[in-house]
Design a protein around this motif. Structure first.
Motif, PDB file in Angstrom:
ATOM      1  N   SER A  11      42.363  51.287  46.675  1.00 33.30           N
ATOM      2  CA  SER A  11      43.096  50.465  45.704  1.00 33.30           C
ATOM      3  C   SER A  11      43.474  51.257  44.461  1.00 33.30           C
ATOM      4  O   SER A  11      44.605  51.157  43.964  1.00 33.30           O
ATOM      5  N   HIS A  14      46.335  53.689  45.136  1.00 35.29           N
ATOM      6  CA  HIS A  14      47.625  53.024  45.241  1.00 35.29           C
ATOM      7  C   HIS A  14      48.149  52.644  43.859  1.00 35.29           C
ATOM      8  O   HIS A  14      49.326  52.856  43.554  1.00 35.29           O
ATOM      9  N   PHE A  15      47.271  52.102  43.020  1.00 34.66           N
ATOM     10  CA  PHE A  15      47.690  51.757  41.660  1.00 34.66           C
ATOM     11  C   PHE A  15      48.177  52.995  40.912  1.00 34.66           C
ATOM     12  O   PHE A  15      49.231  52.974  40.259  1.00 34.66           O
ATOM     13  N   SER A  72      36.538  52.013  39.562  1.00 36.82           N
ATOM     14  CA  SER A  72      36.605  51.524  40.933  1.00 36.82           C
ATOM     15  C   SER A  72      35.437  52.032  41.776  1.00 36.82           C
ATOM     16  O   SER A  72      35.317  51.659  42.940  1.00 36.82           O
ATOM     17  N   LEU A 101      36.957  47.027  38.882  1.00 35.15           N
ATOM     18  CA  LEU A 101      37.278  46.409  40.164  1.00 35.15           C
ATOM     19  C   LEU A 101      36.004  45.937  40.844  1.00 35.15           C
ATOM     20  O   LEU A 101      35.143  46.738  41.230  1.00 35.15           O
ATOM     21  N   LEU A 154      38.248  41.169  43.603  1.00 32.41           N
ATOM     22  CA  LEU A 154      39.208  41.357  44.687  1.00 32.41           C
ATOM     23  C   LEU A 154      38.705  40.693  45.965  1.00 32.41           C
ATOM     24  O   LEU A 154      37.517  40.760  46.297  1.00 32.41           O
ATOM     25  N   ILE A 157      40.828  43.521  51.008  1.00 34.01           N
ATOM     26  CA  ILE A 157      41.954  44.402  50.674  1.00 34.01           C
ATOM     27  C   ILE A 157      42.589  44.955  51.949  1.00 34.01           C
ATOM     28  O   ILE A 157      41.899  45.415  52.859  1.00 34.01           O
ATOM     29  N   GLY A 159      46.554  47.016  53.341  1.00 33.48           N
ATOM     30  CA  GLY A 159      47.780  47.689  52.930  1.00 33.48           C
ATOM     31  C   GLY A 159      48.111  48.789  53.912  1.00 33.48           C
ATOM     32  O   GLY A 159      47.545  48.848  55.017  1.00 33.48           O
ATOM     33  N   HIS A 187      46.975  42.122  49.285  1.00 32.15           N
ATOM     34  CA  HIS A 187      47.663  43.376  49.582  1.00 32.15           C
ATOM     35  C   HIS A 187      47.466  44.329  48.410  1.00 32.15           C
ATOM     36  O   HIS A 187      47.497  43.928  47.249  1.00 32.15           O
ATOM     37  N   VAL A 188      47.302  45.594  48.714  1.00 34.61           N
ATOM     38  CA  VAL A 188      47.009  46.587  47.680  1.00 34.61           C
ATOM     39  C   VAL A 188      48.134  46.665  46.641  1.00 34.61           C
ATOM     40  O   VAL A 188      47.889  46.943  45.465  1.00 34.61           O
ATOM     41  N   ILE A 191      47.431  44.116  44.037  1.00 36.33           N
ATOM     42  CA  ILE A 191      46.377  44.567  43.124  1.00 36.33           C
ATOM     43  C   ILE A 191      46.992  45.433  42.031  1.00 36.33           C
ATOM     44  O   ILE A 191      46.726  45.246  40.841  1.00 36.33           O
ATOM     45  N   ALA A 192      47.828  46.377  42.436  1.00 33.71           N
ATOM     46  CA  ALA A 192      48.466  47.272  41.462  1.00 33.71           C
ATOM     47  C   ALA A 192      49.299  46.480  40.464  1.00 33.71           C
ATOM     48  O   ALA A 192      49.266  46.752  39.251  1.00 33.71           O
TER      49      ALA A 192
END
Length: 291
Positions: A11, A14-15, A72, A101, A154, A157, A159, A187-188, A191-192
């Protein structure tokens, strides 16, 4: 504006990649030096080795040059390793936003009831109790220092590269049936988007559920993934006789339906993938375009 991430996992990576253009520098940690070198080459980020048994002397200097801090990494022995080691460095830095997170697992089993952020956290598993303790430690840090600390709980998760379609293709999934059982997912990319919205609207002490709109039985999601892809549908397996690891089995011991109204109303988040259907369909479309 510079970003530092403790724990550049699925996660957080991806962010960091999704929001790369808004940051002057992205730095972060993984647990092993060799992996730090490999990910640095892949992403262009500055990576350090950090964990219960490892540390990099440059992290304190990195934190002094950080504006946005995302945590995270999972709890270490005795709590959050980052907060334990770098409390003073973070407190004395110019960091203005801290995101932690966490997991909806902190709510424990709610017997399938709908819950929101006002629902008391009654974690059932040891790992969720550890998560709640770390949440509380970071929130206390925010109260003590005035730094804006936000907690993001969360749901399941998924993606690109980590989803039921991949498991179907690899033959690594079971269609487990437990009557009445549902899970939320996220979906990731959503989250972003939620983290980015919070950075724009910080609120010290905020706790947000980051989850989709539709809790669904796990077998229904597998069935839909098979329908989208034409992949063989695994046979249905009764939960009581399913071959599951103790951790996987423990997930089925918690049943709840999680509301996400706060991220929508306070942060203005509009989920790109409000249910698993949109999310899985987009993953299939992306795979077809890449083929």
């Amino acid at each position: 504006m510079n970003l530092f991430v403790f724990g550049l996992g699925f996660s957080a990576r991806h962010f960091s990649e999704d929001q790369r253009a808004r940051f002057g520098t992205v730095r972060g940690t993984v647990t092993e030096a060799a992996r730090a070198e490999r990910l640095a080459a892949e992403t262009g980020f500055t990576l350090r080795a950090f964990g219960p048994e490892t540390d990099d002397s440059r992290i304190a200097e990195d934190l002094a040059d950080t504006d946005i801090l995302l945590v995270s990494a999972p709890p270490g022995p005795g709590g959050d390793t980052a907060l334990a080691r770098y409390r003073e460095a973070i407190a004395g830095s110019r960091i203005r936003w801290i995101g932690y997170l966490s997991t909806i697992g902190v709510y424990g089993d709610q017997n399938g009831a709908w819950i929101d952020e006002s629902t008391p956290a009654i974690p059932k598993s040891a790992r969720s109790r550890e998560r709640l303790a770390v949440e509380e430690a970071w929130l206390a840090f925010g109260r003590e220092t005035g730094k804006a600390v936000q907690v993001f709980r969360l749901s399941g998760i998924y993606g690109p590269g980590r989803n039921p379609i991949v498991k179907l293709r690899d033959g690594r999934t079971q269609r487990i049936v437990k009557p009445g059982q549902v899970f939320n997912r996220i979906h990731v990319a959503d989250i972003a988007a939620t983290l980015a919205a919070s950075i724009a609207r910080p609120r010290n002490g905020a706790v947000y559920n980051v989850t989709d709109d539709e809790p669904a039985p796990p077998q229904t999601v597998i069935e839909y993934a098979a329908e989208l892809t034409g992949l063989p549908l695994p046979p249905a397996v009764d939960f009581e006789t399913a071959d599951l690891s103790p951790m996987a089995r423990s997930f089925y011991g918690e049943n709840k339906r999680v509301r996400n109204r706060l991220i929508r109303e306070e942060l203005g988040v509009r989920l790109a993938f409000p249910t698993y259907r949109e999310g899985l369909a987009a993953l299939v479309a992306d795979a077809e375009r890449a083929a």
